[in-house]
Scaffold this active site. Structure first.
Site, PDB file in Angstrom:
ATOM      1  N   LYS A  80       0.806  -1.227   0.000  1.00 52.16           N
ATOM      2  CA  LYS A  80       0.000   0.000   0.000  1.00 52.16           C
ATOM      3  C   LYS A  80       0.842   1.281   0.000  1.00 52.16           C
ATOM      4  O   LYS A  80       0.439   2.287  -0.572  1.00 52.16           O
ATOM      5  CB  LYS A  80      -0.944   0.013   1.203  1.00 52.16           C
ATOM      6  N   ASP A 116     -10.008   2.548   1.662  1.00 50.56           N
ATOM      7  CA  ASP A 116     -10.113   2.233   3.094  1.00 50.56           C
ATOM      8  C   ASP A 116     -10.613   3.477   3.834  1.00 50.56           C
ATOM      9  O   ASP A 116     -11.378   3.385   4.796  1.00 50.56           O
ATOM     10  CB  ASP A 116      -8.759   1.809   3.677  1.00 50.56           C
TER      11      ASP A 116
HETATM   12  P1  NAD Z   1      -0.019  -2.976  10.291  1.00 51.95           P
HETATM   13  O1  NAD Z   1       0.713  -4.187  10.768  1.00 51.95           O
HETATM   14  O2  NAD Z   1       0.552  -2.118   9.221  1.00 51.95           O
HETATM   15  O3  NAD Z   1      -0.285  -2.002  11.541  1.00 51.95           O
HETATM   16  C1  NAD Z   1      -0.792  -2.439  12.772  1.00 51.95           C
HETATM   17  C2  NAD Z   1      -0.246  -1.507  13.856  1.00 51.95           C
HETATM   18  O4  NAD Z   1      -0.868  -1.865  15.099  1.00 51.95           O
HETATM   19  C3  NAD Z   1       1.272  -1.644  14.081  1.00 51.95           C
HETATM   20  O5  NAD Z   1       1.870  -0.367  13.965  1.00 51.95           O
HETATM   21  C4  NAD Z   1       1.392  -2.215  15.502  1.00 51.95           C
HETATM   22  O6  NAD Z   1       2.519  -1.743  16.191  1.00 51.95           O
HETATM   23  C5  NAD Z   1       0.107  -1.717  16.135  1.00 51.95           C
HETATM   24  N1  NAD Z   1      -0.322  -2.492  17.295  1.00 51.95           N
HETATM   25  C6  NAD Z   1      -0.389  -3.832  17.432  1.00 51.95           C
HETATM   26  N2  NAD Z   1      -0.855  -4.164  18.647  1.00 51.95           N
HETATM   27  C7  NAD Z   1      -1.100  -3.017  19.307  1.00 51.95           C
HETATM   28  C8  NAD Z   1      -1.591  -2.697  20.600  1.00 51.95           C
HETATM   29  N3  NAD Z   1      -1.938  -3.656  21.468  1.00 51.95           N
HETATM   30  N4  NAD Z   1      -1.677  -1.408  20.951  1.00 51.95           N
HETATM   31  C9  NAD Z   1      -1.324  -0.433  20.080  1.00 51.95           C
HETATM   32  N5  NAD Z   1      -0.858  -0.662  18.830  1.00 51.95           N
HETATM   33  C10 NAD Z   1      -0.752  -1.944  18.445  1.00 51.95           C
HETATM   34  O7  NAD Z   1      -1.471  -3.524   9.887  1.00 51.95           O
HETATM   35  P2  NAD Z   1      -2.589  -2.787   9.009  1.00 51.95           P
HETATM   36  O8  NAD Z   1      -2.377  -3.055   7.572  1.00 51.95           O
HETATM   37  O9  NAD Z   1      -2.682  -1.372   9.471  1.00 51.95           O
HETATM   38  O10 NAD Z   1      -3.899  -3.629   9.416  1.00 51.95           O
HETATM   39  C11 NAD Z   1      -4.343  -3.668  10.776  1.00 51.95           C
HETATM   40  C12 NAD Z   1      -5.618  -4.482  10.865  1.00 51.95           C
HETATM   41  O11 NAD Z   1      -6.657  -3.866  10.128  1.00 51.95           O
HETATM   42  C13 NAD Z   1      -5.513  -5.907  10.316  1.00 51.95           C
HETATM   43  O12 NAD Z   1      -6.184  -6.755  11.219  1.00 51.95           O
HETATM   44  C14 NAD Z   1      -6.285  -5.851   9.016  1.00 51.95           C
HETATM   45  O13 NAD Z   1      -6.890  -7.080   8.690  1.00 51.95           O
HETATM   46  C15 NAD Z   1      -7.353  -4.838   9.369  1.00 51.95           C
HETATM   47  N6  NAD Z   1      -7.923  -4.164   8.179  1.00 51.95           N
HETATM   48  C16 NAD Z   1      -9.268  -4.187   8.037  1.00 51.95           C
HETATM   49  C17 NAD Z   1      -9.834  -3.545   6.959  1.00 51.95           C
HETATM   50  C18 NAD Z   1     -11.316  -3.577   6.767  1.00 51.95           C
HETATM   51  O14 NAD Z   1     -11.748  -3.278   5.651  1.00 51.95           O
HETATM   52  N7  NAD Z   1     -12.111  -3.884   7.783  1.00 51.95           N
HETATM   53  C19 NAD Z   1      -9.036  -2.860   6.017  1.00 51.95           C
HETATM   54  C20 NAD Z   1      -7.644  -2.839   6.219  1.00 51.95           C
HETATM   55  C21 NAD Z   1      -7.096  -3.510   7.308  1.00 51.95           C
END
Ligand code: NAD
Length: 298
Positions: A80, A116
């Site tokens: 992305k 998104d």
């Molecule tokens: P990513 O790995 O880029 O980012 C996740 C972030 O969360 C990281 O920076 C990590 O350090 C942080 N994190 C993890 N545990 C934490 C906690 N306990 N407290 C604070 N911060 C914490 O992932 P992403 O691409 O941003 O995706 C995140 C989630 O969103 C995934 O589960 C993905 O499936 C979901 N998502 C859903 C949709 C949707 O359409 N519903 C769209 C995109 C992503």
């Protein structure tokens, strides 16, 4: 815009994308509109990249997609941010968060969008139309957290706290959004800093969003202490596998109104479908299809 007789060829580029629900969501909705529409997952883990780095692979895939007449590509983890270097034009919200999930391909050009952002915005509008946006906290400053934070500020959030285990990541995102939304108060904090903010009686949070991966089947758990939840706070989770996360269950038990991650998943797909075809999809019908696939365990 959609033209009678036109056909559509779309791909989803990312790692491990074969089980994604987005291709069947697009294809079934296109069928209902009588459109010829093929949507293929292009799994980077299944390609023979002969040691090529991601940038080289992405550049080659975009060139090939243009040459082969693809209408668009959706891109997901880990592309992305990296895809931006290969685009001719980027929408303002995608540029603001440095993240693109939809690339339109036409007339030799590649134009990036981020549905998104709009997907979370429409999910919130439909699911919690009167949500109080005066003080909202987002847990997770990754690509999804950036999209959610941008959507909340677009929707008028006055005070936004972004929390991440990596507090520098939270701070960087907060700084770039503060520059784009100078009228809002945007802060980046550590996960512990968030607990302190939520319990500060001078600044009670009105809404909480989990945009981290905590709560996914593969990362079970809850992103913050459920003891911090109060009935006046609305709670959203963007995790959708499972659709009813531990965080949402704890929030309901605490008396909070909740929003699940299905709305954003359907919203991003619906908005990409509209960008690609010019046809307005039936979001309710797409949501029903999404729920059906989740129930089937797909
Ligand atoms: P990513 O790995 O880029 O980012 C996740 C972030 O969360 C990281 O920076 C990590 O350090 C942080 N994190 C993890 N545990 C934490 C906690 N306990 N407290 C604070 N911060 C914490 O992932 P992403 O691409 O941003 O995706 C995140 C989630 O969103 C995934 O589960 C993905 O499936 C979901 N998502 C859903 C949709 C949707 O359409 N519903 C769209 C995109 C992503």
């Amino acid at each position: 815009m959609s033209v009678v007789g036109e056909s559509y060829l779309v791909g989803l580029v990312g790692e491990g994308v074969r089980p994604s629900l987005t291709p069947p969501l697009h294809e079934r909705e296109a069928d209902r509109h009588g459109l010829r529409y093929l949507y293929r997952p292009i799994d980077l883990l299944a390609l023979d990249r002969s040691g090529d780095d991601l940038d080289l692979t992405l550049g080659r895939l975009l060139d090939a997609a243009l040459a082969l007449g693809f209408s668009a590509l959706n891109v997901t983890h880990p592309c992305k941010q990296r895809v931006l270097a290969h685009l001719d034009e980027v929408s303002p919200s995608a540029a603001a968060i440095g993240s693109v999930n939809t690339v339109l391909l036409a007339d030799g050009r590649r134009i990036g969008h981020n549905t998104d952002v709009t997907g979370f915005a429409s999910a919130l509008r439909d699911g919690l139309p009167d949500a109080d946006l005066s003080a909202v906290a987002v847990v997770g400053a990754g690509g999804a957290g950036a999209a959610v934070a941008c959507a909340l500020l677009d929707a008028g959030a006055a005070r936004l706290t972004i929390a991440d285990l990596d507090h520098r990541r939270a701070g960087d995102l907060a700084a770039s959004l503060a520059a784009r939304f100078p009228e809002a108060e945007v802060a980046g904090v550590s996960a512990d800093g968030l607990a302190a903010r939520i319990t500060d009686p001078r600044h009670p949070e009105t809404g909480l969003v989990n945009a981290s991966f905590v709560g996914m089947h593969t990362h079970p758990g809850i992103p913050l202490d459920p003891g911090l939840l109060r009935p006046a706070v609305w709670v959203a989770d963007i995790v959708y596998r499972p659709i009813d996360t531990e965080f949402l269950r704890a929030a309901r038990a605490a008396g909070c109104r909740t929003l699940d991650g299905g709305g954003m998943a359907v919203g991003q797909a619906a908005d990409a479908f509209r960008l690609i075809t010019g046809v307005h999809p039936d979001r309710e019908r797409m949501r029903a299809h999404f729920v059906e696939m989740i129930r089937e365990g797909r």
